[in-house]
Design a protein around this motif. Structure first.
Motif, PDB file in Angstrom:
ATOM      1  N   VAL A  24      31.950  41.321  47.039  1.00 40.29           N
ATOM      2  CA  VAL A  24      32.452  40.407  48.067  1.00 40.29           C
ATOM      3  C   VAL A  24      33.973  40.349  48.031  1.00 40.29           C
ATOM      4  CG1 VAL A  24      32.507  37.999  48.793  1.00 40.29           C
ATOM      5  CG2 VAL A  24      30.337  39.050  48.162  1.00 40.29           C
ATOM      6  N   ARG A  25      34.543  40.298  46.820  1.00 40.72           N
ATOM      7  CA  ARG A  25      36.009  40.246  46.712  1.00 40.72           C
ATOM      8  C   ARG A  25      36.645  41.525  47.258  1.00 40.72           C
ATOM      9  NH1 ARG A  25      34.824  37.583  41.734  1.00 40.72           N
ATOM     10  NH2 ARG A  25      34.943  39.580  40.643  1.00 40.72           N
ATOM     11  N   ARG A  26      36.016  42.681  46.944  1.00 44.62           N
ATOM     12  CA  ARG A  26      36.552  43.938  47.472  1.00 44.62           C
ATOM     13  C   ARG A  26      36.471  43.976  48.996  1.00 44.62           C
ATOM     14  NH1 ARG A  26      33.820  46.335  42.964  1.00 44.62           N
ATOM     15  NH2 ARG A  26      32.079  46.907  44.340  1.00 44.62           N
ATOM     16  N   ARG A  27      35.383  43.455  49.556  1.00 44.88           N
ATOM     17  CA  ARG A  27      35.226  43.439  51.006  1.00 44.88           C
ATOM     18  C   ARG A  27      36.286  42.548  51.661  1.00 44.88           C
ATOM     19  NH1 ARG A  27      29.451  41.705  52.921  1.00 44.88           N
ATOM     20  NH2 ARG A  27      28.967  43.496  51.580  1.00 44.88           N
ATOM     21  N   TYR A  28      36.501  41.389  51.102  1.00 39.43           N
ATOM     22  CA  TYR A  28      37.528  40.497  51.650  1.00 39.43           C
ATOM     23  C   TYR A  28      38.924  41.092  51.496  1.00 39.43           C
ATOM     24  CZ  TYR A  28      34.078  36.762  52.179  1.00 39.43           C
ATOM     25  OH  TYR A  28      33.001  36.012  52.569  1.00 39.43           O
ATOM     26  N   ALA A  29      39.166  41.755  50.361  1.00 36.13           N
ATOM     27  CA  ALA A  29      40.474  42.392  50.152  1.00 36.13           C
ATOM     28  C   ALA A  29      40.706  43.513  51.165  1.00 36.13           C
ATOM     29  CB  ALA A  29      40.573  42.927  48.731  1.00 36.13           C
ATOM     30  N   ALA A  30      39.659  44.286  51.448  1.00 37.50           N
ATOM     31  CA  ALA A  30      39.796  45.351  52.443  1.00 37.50           C
ATOM     32  C   ALA A  30      40.066  44.770  53.828  1.00 37.50           C
ATOM     33  CB  ALA A  30      38.530  46.205  52.471  1.00 37.50           C
ATOM     34  N   GLU A  31      39.415  43.664  54.146  1.00 32.96           N
ATOM     35  CA  GLU A  31      39.651  43.029  55.440  1.00 32.96           C
ATOM     36  C   GLU A  31      41.084  42.514  55.543  1.00 32.96           C
ATOM     37  OE1 GLU A  31      37.880  39.399  58.221  1.00 32.96           O
ATOM     38  OE2 GLU A  31      36.953  39.889  56.309  1.00 32.96           O
ATOM     39  N   ARG A  32      41.598  41.931  54.455  1.00 34.22           N
ATOM     40  CA  ARG A  32      42.981  41.443  54.487  1.00 34.22           C
ATOM     41  C   ARG A  32      43.961  42.596  54.639  1.00 34.22           C
ATOM     42  NH1 ARG A  32      40.899  37.874  50.483  1.00 34.22           N
ATOM     43  NH2 ARG A  32      41.604  39.305  48.858  1.00 34.22           N
ATOM     44  N   ARG A  33      43.704  43.714  53.950  1.00 36.12           N
ATOM     45  CA  ARG A  33      44.582  44.880  54.076  1.00 36.12           C
ATOM     46  C   ARG A  33      44.573  45.405  55.511  1.00 36.12           C
ATOM     47  NH1 ARG A  33      42.327  46.290  49.017  1.00 36.12           N
ATOM     48  NH2 ARG A  33      40.851  47.698  50.060  1.00 36.12           N
ATOM     49  N   PHE A  34      43.384  45.430  56.117  1.00 36.89           N
ATOM     50  CA  PHE A  34      43.297  45.904  57.502  1.00 36.89           C
ATOM     51  C   PHE A  34      44.082  44.999  58.439  1.00 36.89           C
ATOM     52  CE2 PHE A  34      41.155  45.993  61.638  1.00 36.89           C
ATOM     53  CZ  PHE A  34      41.253  47.345  61.933  1.00 36.89           C
TER      54      PHE A  34
END
Length: 422
Positions: A24-34
């Protein structure tokens, strides 16, 4: 006999486990980077646009102004022209034949040095005096001081920087120099002297070319869209036509220039560099865009509109022209304006048909030699004289204003007449 094994029941995902929390943290981090990349892309695009506009404004602001020199004139014994000659259509010829140009040069030599006074003036300085005399013939009978444009090197030195000689001349002239709006830039045509060059000839050529383009591309494009969407049968021929139109919309513009060169000039022998040839060539390029935009707008009209019109007894022609077309017209107009804006900024197809000639007078008819604003900008940008640098930027500003106006009109029409179906 084999027994059938029932599939094991899937257990619900436990999102509280350390492994799932890491996912979940990786998914949220990827969304923030995008999101950050998207915001950075928007800011980068805006920064490049601001830099382009700022550069054009800084370099082109001087093109809208001119440097003038206060010139004392006493033409009583130098120019012999009767008041009757100034009232007729031959006033320009009478003043030129009376030696007005040499009289203006002599007045400059008298006021600012016998060796270099006339060199301070623009080639069009005597034309400014001529227009003033035509407006007020009393200038021939009394001494007067007129502000006339200066030469290119003096103009550039006064506005920004120039050669050592021109800067010394500006310092010596001092309060005799002034700065004002360059009206001739908006009313003149192309010239070899940057102080006389204007955009009206190219702008009028663009207007005439766009009139021809719109008069041909709009009705043919709209009728083609109506036929393909409302009447054409679904077979191989219509499929071929649709594919061809979509491909034509993506063809490079220079191909249409070659087509115009071969057909309109090579086959029909139409006048080279005429606005009518440019309009025909750009109409071929714009028509596929209008057809595609028209078909999309017609498709967006709900079928219930057609069914209701037929239920009330309307004929197929009445359904199309009284109900479907008026509702699709805002989308068609939007696509048409965007296509016309693209055609206005094109250069390559017009270069192929000869619209890059030196045109010193605005065209009066569709068959007269003409040029357009993008081609005029191209020609000025290739000139070695420093005075044309600011003229090029000023002409780009005018072209951008015209294009932004057309796109703004398209947005207004879309928002003003858009119908939202519920």
């Amino acid at each position: 006999m084999n027994k059938r094994v029932a599939p094991a029941e899937r257990q619900p995902t436990d999102w509280q486990t350390p492994a799932m929390q890491r996912r979940v943290r990786r998914r949220y981090a990827a969304e923030r980077r995008f999101r950050r990349l998207g915001v950075a892309a928007v800011f980068a695009s805006a920064a490049f646009l601001v830099y382009l506009l700022a550069t054009m404004l800084v370099q082109g602001a001087g093109g809208f102004t001119e440097t003038r020199l206060a010139l004392p004139l006493d033409l009583r014994s130098r120019v012999a022209v009767t008041p009757a000659q100034l009232r007729g259509p031959t006033a320009d010829l009478a003043l030129a034949g009376a030696g007005l140009e040499s009289a203006v040069d002599a007045a400059a030599d008298t006021a600012y040095g016998a060796q270099g006074g006339a060199a301070l003036l623009s080639d069009g300085a005597w034309l400014r005096v001529r227009d003033a005399i035509k407006h007020d013939p009393q200038l021939l009978a009394t001494p007067v001081t007129l502000d006339v444009p200066v030469a290119t090197d003096i103009d550039m030195a006064y506005k920004s920087s120039g050669t050592r000689e021109s800067e010394a001349a500006v310092a010596a002239l001092g309060a005799h120099l002034s700065r004002g709006v360059n009206v001739s830039f908006f009313t003149g045509a192309d010239a070899t002297d940057p102080t006389r060059a204007g955009i009206w000839g190219a702008l009028k050529g663009s207007l005439l070319t766009m009139i021809v383009t719109l008069a041909l591309a709009f009705p043919i494009g709209v009728l083609s869209a109506l036929y393909l969407e409302e009447y054409a049968p679904r077979n191989r021929w219509t499929d071929l036509i649709e594919v061809s139109i979509n491909n034509l919309a993506a063809v490079p513009s220079i191909i249409f220039g070659l087509l115009g060169l071969a057909v309109f000039l090579g086959t029909f022998h139409m006048p080279r560099s005429g606005a009518i040839v440019g309009g025909l060539t750009l109409a071929l390029m714009t028509m596929p865009v209008i057809v595609i935009a028209g078909r999309n707008a017609i498709t967006a009209v709900p079928p219930s509109i057609r069914d209701a019109a037929r239920a009330l007894g309307a004929s197929p022609i009445q359904v199309v022209f009284h109900h479907v077309l008026p509702l699709a017209l805002p989308g068609i107009l939007t696509g048409t304006i965007i296509g016309m804006a693209r055609a206005l900024g094109e250069t390559a197809p017009l270069l192929m048909i000869g619209m890059r000639a030196f045109i010193a007078a605005p065209p009066g008819r569709l068959t007269d030699p003409a040029t357009v604003l993008p081609v005029q900008i191209f020609l000025w940008s290739d000139d070695v004289q420093t005075g044309f640098v600011e003229k090029t930027s000023a002409a780009i500003i005018v072209l951008l204003v015209v294009l932004l106006t057309m796109n703004g009109l398209a947005i207004y029409l879309r928002n003003r007449f858009e119908t939202r179906w519920k």
